[in-house]
Motif scaffolding. Structure first.
Motif, PDB file in Angstrom:
ATOM      1  N   UNK A 218       0.848  -1.194   0.000  1.00 45.84           N
ATOM      2  CA  UNK A 218       0.000   0.000   0.000  1.00 45.84           C
ATOM      3  C   UNK A 218       0.883   1.244   0.000  1.00 45.84           C
ATOM      4  N   UNK A 219       0.619   2.159  -0.910  1.00 45.15           N
ATOM      5  CA  UNK A 219       1.397   3.396  -0.991  1.00 45.15           C
ATOM      6  C   UNK A 219       1.180   4.245   0.248  1.00 45.15           C
ATOM      7  N   UNK A 220       2.237   4.926   0.679  1.00 45.37           N
ATOM      8  CA  UNK A 220       2.165   5.743   1.893  1.00 45.37           C
ATOM      9  C   UNK A 220       1.096   6.817   1.803  1.00 45.37           C
ATOM     10  N   UNK A 221       0.866   7.359   0.597  1.00 47.99           N
ATOM     11  CA  UNK A 221      -0.095   8.455   0.475  1.00 47.99           C
ATOM     12  C   UNK A 221      -1.551   8.003   0.519  1.00 47.99           C
ATOM     13  N   UNK A 222      -1.794   6.695   0.644  1.00 45.25           N
ATOM     14  CA  UNK A 222      -3.152   6.194   0.827  1.00 45.25           C
ATOM     15  C   UNK A 222      -3.633   6.394   2.262  1.00 45.25           C
ATOM     16  N   UNK A 223      -2.698   6.704   3.171  1.00 41.26           N
ATOM     17  CA  UNK A 223      -3.001   6.910   4.587  1.00 41.26           C
ATOM     18  C   UNK A 223      -2.619   8.342   4.948  1.00 41.26           C
TER      19      UNK A 223
END
Length: 383
Positions: A218-223
């Motif tokens: 999961x990409x960091x910018x999804x959180x």
């Protein structure tokens, strides 16, 4: 006074806590009352608390900066070593900006209390850490808790664009991971913010040790918000909040435990910075830790305990004729100490009633012989 009654009640129920008399801890070993034990109760997952790179960095910073930051960060406490740490930490984790805190407890409380108002909702996994649960209770927001990793129940509780969803990367007492595919999907669909507490995933999971999100692809910018600590796999202490520059600027102005606390001592910041650099190239240590986890789980599966499903360094065992029995758990932990193994015995209210357990934590610093000794001691402890 009410504290006298509370202590008496905990004493009667076998739940009173007492501070252990630890002389010193040196990675895989600890010393107490002149005796040496194998240490299976700490969180030094990669064995970095004893790493020469960290020790030398702290010593050099003490000579250059002194041993204290001397002020809060917004006065004169935020020095070049702190800026360097923030910059490299953000680059490593793919975050726009980060903010340093003295502890994960402080970071979680500061974030939730600063960010949420009485107009907001806060959704939390029921097994979230005490720092998150207490922050939710102290926050003016309305807190709604959902059954552990139950995405269907969370979906039923969500309201569009109403607040913040919080869960852990690796759960500190169970060792399993949060369902971050499900959480990011629900956050996107509902338009709510999402926060990960990755205290126990950072450093040991994912590419370059980036943590649970990386492990799950999961990409960091999804959180929207990332919290991590430096006192587990990184071997030091302290914590950070990471996210957008706008979020971090907001916290500079509204996170009271940041604004009004003396900043991290420069030697601590230097040791953390050294740990960040070591962790990124520590695939050998992560592989060694996984080998120890596999060895332990294979051996523990043959013992008359209930081994909870965990593929991380946190390996919980339920013990006793009645699983989760507090008295049996304490007795076996005491017997293990007699046999030279120091293991954490976790009881309510840290875990739900009826789920007391031995919380065994493994490290890359442990040898194969150490794990064999622990498994032998567990067998002997029930005979």
């Amino acid at each position: 006074m009410p504290f006298n009654l509370s202590l008496a009640e905990r004493e009667a129920s076998g739940l009173r806590r007492r501070l252990p008399a630890i002389d010193r801890v040196t990675g895989r070993q600890l010393f107490s009352a002149g005796k040496c034990y194998l240490n299976f109760a700490g969180n030094d997952y990669l064995g970095l608390s004893q790493a020469p790179e960290l020790i030398n960095a702290a010593a050099a910073a003490a000579r250059e900066f002194g041993v204290g930051a001397v002020a809060s960060p917004l006065v004169v406490g935020h020095q070049s070593i702190h800026r360097q740490l923030e910059s490299e930490l953000a680059d490593w984790l793919g975050l726009e900006a980060v903010l340093l805190f003295s502890s994960g407890f402080s970071a979680n409380q500061a974030l939730i209390k600063a960010l949420l108002t009485k107009e907001h909702l806060l959704w939390q996994d029921k097994l979230n850490h005490a720092s998150l649960q207490e922050a939710g209770m102290l926050s003016p927001a309305r807190q709604l808790r959902f059954t552990h990793n139950d995405m269907a129940q969370l979906a039923a509780k969500l309201k569009p664009q109403s607040g913040l969803i919080v869960s852990e990367g690796v759960f500190s007492m169970d060792g399993d991971q949060g369902d971050w595919h499900g959480l990011t999907t629900l956050a996107e669909q509902s338009g709510n913010w999402l926060m990960i507490d990755d205290a126990h995933g950072l450093g040991v999971l994912g590419q370059q040790g980036r943590g649970t999100l990386s492990e799950q692809g999961i990409a960091a910018d999804k959180v929207h918000i990332t919290m991590g600590t430096f006192g587990k796999a990184l071997g030091v202490s302290g914590a950070f909040i990471g996210g957008s520059r706008a979020l971090i600027d907001y916290l500079h102005n509204h996170a009271r435990s940041y604004v009004y606390s003396t900043h991290l001592p420069p030697p601590q910041a230097a040791a953390i910075l050294a740990a960040v650099r070591v962790v990124q190239t520590a695939d050998d240590k992560r592989e060694q830790l996984q080998q120890r986890i596999n060895q332990f789980r294979q051996g523990a599966a043959l013992l008359p305990f209930t081994l909870l499903p965990s593929n991380t360094a946190i390996q919980p065992l339920l013990v006793g004729e009645k699983l989760g029995d507090e008295q049996s758990t304490m007795q076996i932990a005491a017997r293990l100490r007699e046999l030279g193994c120091w293991v954490g015995a976790i009881r309510p209210p840290t875990v739900p009633k009826g789920s007391a357990r031995l919380r065994i934590t493994l490290s890359a610093a442990h040898s194969k012989a150490d794990i064999t000794a622990l498994l032998t001691a567990l067998q002997q402890a029930i005979n």
